[in-house]
Design a protein around this motif. Structure first.
Motif, PDB file in Angstrom:
ATOM      1  N   ASN A 254     -24.510 -91.945  21.822  1.00 52.27           N
ATOM      2  CA  ASN A 254     -23.731 -91.191  20.846  1.00 52.27           C
ATOM      3  C   ASN A 254     -22.292 -91.686  20.855  1.00 52.27           C
ATOM      4  O   ASN A 254     -21.630 -91.661  21.900  1.00 52.27           O
ATOM      5  CB  ASN A 254     -23.756 -89.696  21.182  1.00 52.27           C
ATOM      6  CG  ASN A 254     -25.127 -89.087  21.004  1.00 52.27           C
ATOM      7  OD1 ASN A 254     -25.534 -88.742  19.908  1.00 52.27           O
ATOM      8  ND2 ASN A 254     -25.852 -88.959  22.103  1.00 52.27           N
ATOM      9  N   THR A 255     -21.824 -92.145  19.718  1.00 52.07           N
ATOM     10  CA  THR A 255     -20.455 -92.612  19.559  1.00 52.07           C
ATOM     11  C   THR A 255     -19.800 -91.800  18.453  1.00 52.07           C
ATOM     12  O   THR A 255     -20.345 -91.710  17.351  1.00 52.07           O
ATOM     13  CB  THR A 255     -20.414 -94.106  19.187  1.00 52.07           C
ATOM     14  OG1 THR A 255     -21.118 -94.858  20.183  1.00 52.07           O
ATOM     15  CG2 THR A 255     -18.988 -94.596  19.108  1.00 52.07           C
ATOM     16  N   SER A 256     -18.643 -91.203  18.745  1.00 53.66           N
ATOM     17  CA  SER A 256     -18.034 -90.319  17.754  1.00 53.66           C
ATOM     18  C   SER A 256     -16.518 -90.473  17.744  1.00 53.66           C
ATOM     19  O   SER A 256     -15.903 -90.961  18.694  1.00 53.66           O
ATOM     20  CB  SER A 256     -18.403 -88.859  18.035  1.00 53.66           C
ATOM     21  OG  SER A 256     -17.910 -88.454  19.300  1.00 53.66           O
ATOM     22  N   TYR A 257     -15.925 -90.023  16.635  1.00 55.02           N
ATOM     23  CA  TYR A 257     -14.463 -90.013  16.460  1.00 55.02           C
ATOM     24  C   TYR A 257     -14.090 -88.698  15.795  1.00 55.02           C
ATOM     25  O   TYR A 257     -14.765 -88.253  14.861  1.00 55.02           O
ATOM     26  CB  TYR A 257     -14.009 -91.186  15.592  1.00 55.02           C
ATOM     27  CG  TYR A 257     -12.552 -91.109  15.177  1.00 55.02           C
ATOM     28  CD1 TYR A 257     -11.542 -91.515  16.047  1.00 55.02           C
ATOM     29  CD2 TYR A 257     -12.206 -90.618  13.930  1.00 55.02           C
ATOM     30  CE1 TYR A 257     -10.209 -91.438  15.679  1.00 55.02           C
ATOM     31  CE2 TYR A 257     -10.866 -90.546  13.548  1.00 55.02           C
ATOM     32  CZ  TYR A 257      -9.875 -90.946  14.423  1.00 55.02           C
ATOM     33  OH  TYR A 257      -8.551 -90.860  14.046  1.00 55.02           O
ATOM     34  N   GLN A 258     -13.016 -88.102  16.271  1.00 60.15           N
ATOM     35  CA  GLN A 258     -12.559 -86.851  15.670  1.00 60.15           C
ATOM     36  C   GLN A 258     -11.060 -86.896  15.426  1.00 60.15           C
ATOM     37  O   GLN A 258     -10.288 -87.271  16.305  1.00 60.15           O
ATOM     38  CB  GLN A 258     -12.898 -85.660  16.564  1.00 60.15           C
ATOM     39  CG  GLN A 258     -12.546 -84.317  15.911  1.00 60.15           C
ATOM     40  CD  GLN A 258     -13.158 -83.144  16.663  1.00 60.15           C
ATOM     41  OE1 GLN A 258     -12.757 -82.859  17.778  1.00 60.15           O
ATOM     42  NE2 GLN A 258     -14.117 -82.477  16.044  1.00 60.15           N
ATOM     43  N   LEU A 259     -10.680 -86.499  14.207  1.00 62.68           N
ATOM     44  CA  LEU A 259      -9.263 -86.397  13.834  1.00 62.68           C
ATOM     45  C   LEU A 259      -8.923 -84.923  13.662  1.00 62.68           C
ATOM     46  O   LEU A 259      -9.583 -84.201  12.907  1.00 62.68           O
ATOM     47  CB  LEU A 259      -8.996 -87.133  12.514  1.00 62.68           C
ATOM     48  CG  LEU A 259      -7.614 -86.922  11.910  1.00 62.68           C
ATOM     49  CD1 LEU A 259      -6.529 -87.548  12.793  1.00 62.68           C
ATOM     50  CD2 LEU A 259      -7.536 -87.484  10.494  1.00 62.68           C
ATOM     51  N   LEU A 260      -7.922 -84.454  14.395  1.00 62.49           N
ATOM     52  CA  LEU A 260      -7.455 -83.078  14.301  1.00 62.49           C
ATOM     53  C   LEU A 260      -5.980 -83.097  13.949  1.00 62.49           C
ATOM     54  O   LEU A 260      -5.161 -83.646  14.689  1.00 62.49           O
ATOM     55  CB  LEU A 260      -7.665 -82.334  15.618  1.00 62.49           C
ATOM     56  CG  LEU A 260      -7.016 -80.948  15.715  1.00 62.49           C
ATOM     57  CD1 LEU A 260      -7.628 -79.984  14.726  1.00 62.49           C
ATOM     58  CD2 LEU A 260      -7.114 -80.408  17.138  1.00 62.49           C
ATOM     59  N   LYS A 261      -5.640 -82.510  12.793  1.00 57.55           N
ATOM     60  CA  LYS A 261      -4.243 -82.374  12.387  1.00 57.55           C
ATOM     61  C   LYS A 261      -4.042 -80.911  12.001  1.00 57.55           C
ATOM     62  O   LYS A 261      -4.521 -80.466  10.960  1.00 57.55           O
ATOM     63  CB  LYS A 261      -3.921 -83.302  11.208  1.00 57.55           C
ATOM     64  CG  LYS A 261      -2.463 -83.269  10.785  1.00 57.55           C
ATOM     65  CD  LYS A 261      -2.192 -84.230   9.650  1.00 57.55           C
ATOM     66  CE  LYS A 261      -0.710 -84.183   9.241  1.00 57.55           C
ATOM     67  NZ  LYS A 261      -0.421 -85.092   8.094  1.00 57.55           N
ATOM     68  N   ASP A 262      -3.349 -80.185  12.850  1.00 55.50           N
ATOM     69  CA  ASP A 262      -3.177 -78.768  12.574  1.00 55.50           C
ATOM     70  C   ASP A 262      -1.739 -78.331  12.826  1.00 55.50           C
ATOM     71  O   ASP A 262      -0.937 -79.065  13.410  1.00 55.50           O
ATOM     72  CB  ASP A 262      -4.159 -77.917  13.395  1.00 55.50           C
ATOM     73  CG  ASP A 262      -3.925 -78.035  14.888  1.00 55.50           C
ATOM     74  OD1 ASP A 262      -3.152 -78.928  15.315  1.00 55.50           O
ATOM     75  OD2 ASP A 262      -4.526 -77.265  15.640  1.00 55.50           O
ATOM     76  N   ASN A 263      -1.420 -77.151  12.339  1.00 59.69           N
ATOM     77  CA  ASN A 263      -0.074 -76.624  12.454  1.00 59.69           C
ATOM     78  C   ASN A 263      -0.171 -75.107  12.639  1.00 59.69           C
ATOM     79  O   ASN A 263      -0.691 -74.423  11.775  1.00 59.69           O
ATOM     80  CB  ASN A 263       0.733 -76.958  11.190  1.00 59.69           C
ATOM     81  CG  ASN A 263       2.174 -76.480  11.263  1.00 59.69           C
ATOM     82  OD1 ASN A 263       2.662 -76.165  12.339  1.00 59.69           O
ATOM     83  ND2 ASN A 263       2.831 -76.386  10.128  1.00 59.69           N
TER      84      ASN A 263
END
Length: 263
Positions: A254-263
């Motif tokens: 399993n290969t994954s990428y996650q982008l989190l941009k929060d405020n």
């Protein structure tokens, strides 16, 4: 070995059961699973999980989350909108042997509908008090004997239940939307490639807290803030799962990428 035959404490909720219960996220699912608690603190940013009394209000969680075998990498992403689920497994007790760190309390595995096994179009619409509204649409199709895809999208919103006594505006309204694309390729009965991309956006007024009367146990006053709390989150998760069933063992990558941009 089937999950019910394994020597562990677990609960399994099917997609049909989740639909009848009206579950929208893990906080709703926790209401129907013994020894599993995910409190609603007023925003999707807060994702505290407790299982068998083990948990953490902040910092590292004691329970792991997996969605189609892809783990969210940040605790702020745990509390997302769940939809088009085929099954949810809640495993109570240490799962570190297979899943590593932050699973000493247990594990929640969420599986969305697989387009290789499920075809058709689903549409769900809902409306409720304080103008709660929901719309979900999903389409599943086979492109051949070895290839299938699914496309899904959702919108969820509410005007909230509380008003800010100082400003007169709603203190807990919310709007969120997102979509998911999944592609499954099975060249043989033993080998499969499963690619998924999921995006979710949420913007909400958060933490509508008032003064609690200790004796009655009721909130004595409405929220009263000179600066309204807010939370906004953009979350993108994508991953590729490769599975091979050999004689006597299974290989999984399993290969994954996650982008989190929060405020």
């Amino acid at each position: 070995m089937k999950l019910r035959q394994q020597p562990m404490s677990s609960s399994v909720l099917t997609g049909t059961e989740l639909g009848s219960l009206g579950s929208r996220d893990l906080r709703d699912i926790a209401n129907f699973v013994p020894s599993f608690v995910m409190p609603d603190y007023g925003a999707r940013f807060t994702s505290s999980i407790y299982v068998r009394g083990i948990g953490s209000r902040i910092n590292s969680p004691s329970m792991g989350i997996y969605i189609d075998d892809i783990p969210p990498m940040n605790k702020s992403t745990f509390n997302g909108h769940v939809y088009e689920l085929d099954r949810v497994d809640v495993l109570r007790g240490p799962q570190g042997t297979l899943y590593g760190v932050n699973t000493e309390g247990g594990l929640v595995r969420q599986y969305t509908k697989n387009p290789m096994n499920y075809q058709g179009t689903n549409v769900k619409l809902g409306i409720g008090t304080h103008f709660y509204r929901k719309a979900e649409v999903a389409h599943y199709a086979k492109l051949g004997d070895k290839l299938a895809l699914s496309v899904a999208a959702f919108y969820d919103g509410t005007n909230g239940f509380w008003k800010n006594a100082l400003t007169g505006e709603r203190a807990d309204d919310m709007n969120e939307a997102g979509g998911r694309l999944r592609l499954v390729y099975q060249p043989t009965d033993r080998l499969s490639f499963d690619w998924m991309t999921d995006y979710q956006y949420v913007r909400q007024k958060a933490y509508p807290y008032g003064v609690l009367d200790i004796e009655s146990g009721k909130v004595q006053t409405d929220p009263n803030q000179d600066h309204q709390s807010n939370y906004k989150r953009n979350m993108l998760t994508t991953g590729l799962a490769i599975n091979y069933k050999a004689n006597g063992f299974d290989f999984a990558s399993n290969t994954s990428y996650q982008l989190l941009k929060d405020n």
